[in-house]
Design a protein around this motif. Sequence first.
Motif, PDB file in Angstrom:
ATOM      1  N   GLN A 192      58.284  39.701  43.110  1.00 25.07           N
ATOM      2  CA  GLN A 192      57.121  38.360  43.045  1.00 25.07           C
ATOM      3  C   GLN A 192      57.168  38.053  41.135  1.00 25.07           C
ATOM      4  N   MET A 193      56.526  37.355  41.346  1.00 26.73           N
ATOM      5  CA  MET A 193      56.245  36.399  39.382  1.00 26.73           C
ATOM      6  C   MET A 193      54.647  36.544  39.585  1.00 26.73           C
ATOM      7  N   PRO A 194      54.514  37.177  38.822  1.00 29.90           N
ATOM      8  CA  PRO A 194      52.591  36.948  38.229  1.00 29.90           C
ATOM      9  C   PRO A 194      51.794  35.473  37.847  1.00 29.90           C
ATOM     10  N   GLN A 195      51.219  34.881  37.922  1.00 27.55           N
ATOM     11  CA  GLN A 195      51.147  34.171  38.031  1.00 27.55           C
ATOM     12  C   GLN A 195      51.169  33.390  36.650  1.00 27.55           C
ATOM     13  N   ASN A 196      50.524  34.435  35.775  1.00 28.27           N
ATOM     14  CA  ASN A 196      50.875  33.474  33.707  1.00 28.27           C
ATOM     15  C   ASN A 196      51.660  34.696  32.921  1.00 28.27           C
ATOM     16  N   ALA A 197      52.017  34.345  32.415  1.00 31.20           N
ATOM     17  CA  ALA A 197      52.592  34.991  30.990  1.00 31.20           C
ATOM     18  C   ALA A 197      51.429  36.492  31.060  1.00 31.20           C
ATOM     19  N   ALA A 198      50.578  36.185  30.290  1.00 35.17           N
ATOM     20  CA  ALA A 198      50.030  37.877  29.985  1.00 35.17           C
ATOM     21  C   ALA A 198      50.182  38.463  31.356  1.00 35.17           C
ATOM     22  N   GLN A 199      49.976  38.122  32.735  1.00 38.74           N
ATOM     23  CA  GLN A 199      50.436  39.221  33.530  1.00 38.74           C
ATOM     24  C   GLN A 199      51.732  39.238  33.614  1.00 38.74           C
ATOM     25  N   GLN A 200      52.321  38.162  33.712  1.00 36.46           N
ATOM     26  CA  GLN A 200      54.250  38.849  33.799  1.00 36.46           C
ATOM     27  C   GLN A 200      53.989  40.336  33.215  1.00 36.46           C
ATOM     28  N   LYS A 201      53.657  40.203  31.417  1.00 32.57           N
ATOM     29  CA  LYS A 201      53.851  40.938  30.531  1.00 32.57           C
ATOM     30  C   LYS A 201      52.984  42.347  31.032  1.00 32.57           C
ATOM     31  N   GLN A 202      51.949  42.237  31.578  1.00 33.80           N
ATOM     32  CA  GLN A 202      51.144  43.802  32.517  1.00 33.80           C
ATOM     33  C   GLN A 202      51.888  44.027  33.155  1.00 33.80           C
ATOM     34  N   GLN A 203      52.701  43.533  34.109  1.00 36.38           N
ATOM     35  CA  GLN A 203      53.687  43.848  35.210  1.00 36.38           C
ATOM     36  C   GLN A 203      54.701  44.390  35.309  1.00 36.38           C
ATOM     37  N   ALA A 204      55.101  44.083  34.081  1.00 35.43           N
ATOM     38  CA  ALA A 204      56.355  44.641  33.455  1.00 35.43           C
ATOM     39  C   ALA A 204      55.937  46.150  33.157  1.00 35.43           C
ATOM     40  N   HIS A 205      55.041  46.479  32.668  1.00 38.11           N
ATOM     41  CA  HIS A 205      54.098  47.868  32.058  1.00 38.11           C
ATOM     42  C   HIS A 205      53.905  48.752  33.107  1.00 38.11           C
TER      43      HIS A 205
END
Length: 276
Positions: free
Chosen positions: A63-76
């Motif tokens: 799934q894709m998080p809601q914004n770029a900051a969340q996407q970056k955090q989910q990657a880690h």
Amino acid sequence: MTSRRDQDQDLSDRVVLITGASSGIGASTAKLLAQRFPPRALALGYNRNEQGIRSTISAIQSQMPQNAAQQKQQAHMQVEAFQADLCDEKQTVELYERVKKRFGRVDCVFINHGINGGKHLGPLGDIDDVSVEDFKSTWQANTLSPFVLTKCCIKEMASRGYGRIIYCSSVAALTGGVIGPHYSSSKSALHGMMRWAANRHAKDGVTVNAVAPALIDGTGMINTDEKPEMKDALQRNIPIGRLGTVEEVADVVLLLLTNSYITSKCWSLDGGWVHQ
């Protein structure tokens, strides 16, 4: 300047444990949390449903998080499954210790697992149909296990000045329900434990709350797929006119995880059915 609300919603350095995460409310909460407020680590407890826990993890990873900051955090974000039978006191302690050893600590716990004792008496059932062993095993899973997990984590949370504990109770704790006295009493006991723990550690930065779902589709507590007429009958008792969804329960769990001012509260999710 970072607001209090922003601080509460930032779980990027937190370790979150969710029990009963292989299906239903636990799985939905795990997926929604990873999408909206990705923590540093997400530990997912399960017992026998290995296929379900794999499905939960796969959904989180795709799934894709809601914004770029969340996407970056989910990657880690680290997501791992931890098997344990939480009807067993020793395995309950071992689950907590394994998660802590793997991720260093546990900051937030959604104690979601539970059983109905294999009985569904209905409102006119006979108490003689619930054996003492049925009662004990239901309390073991629904009350003693949450107590053990709370005992494992709450003092460590308090020593760090931060913690979130959420119990998954039931509307049966407020009404008596339809499953039976073994189940309703096991859930209502959580409320007393919640209030004691919340009051004891409120000034330590630890909040303790509960959600009390009623007639939620997509859980193992009720199965209306094979009996559409039962679903219609249940829905007629609910002012909103439908069963709740696991996502709606997960929404409230996330609120309690990301709010530092709500504590010692039981949130009933019942479509207006119960008037407390």
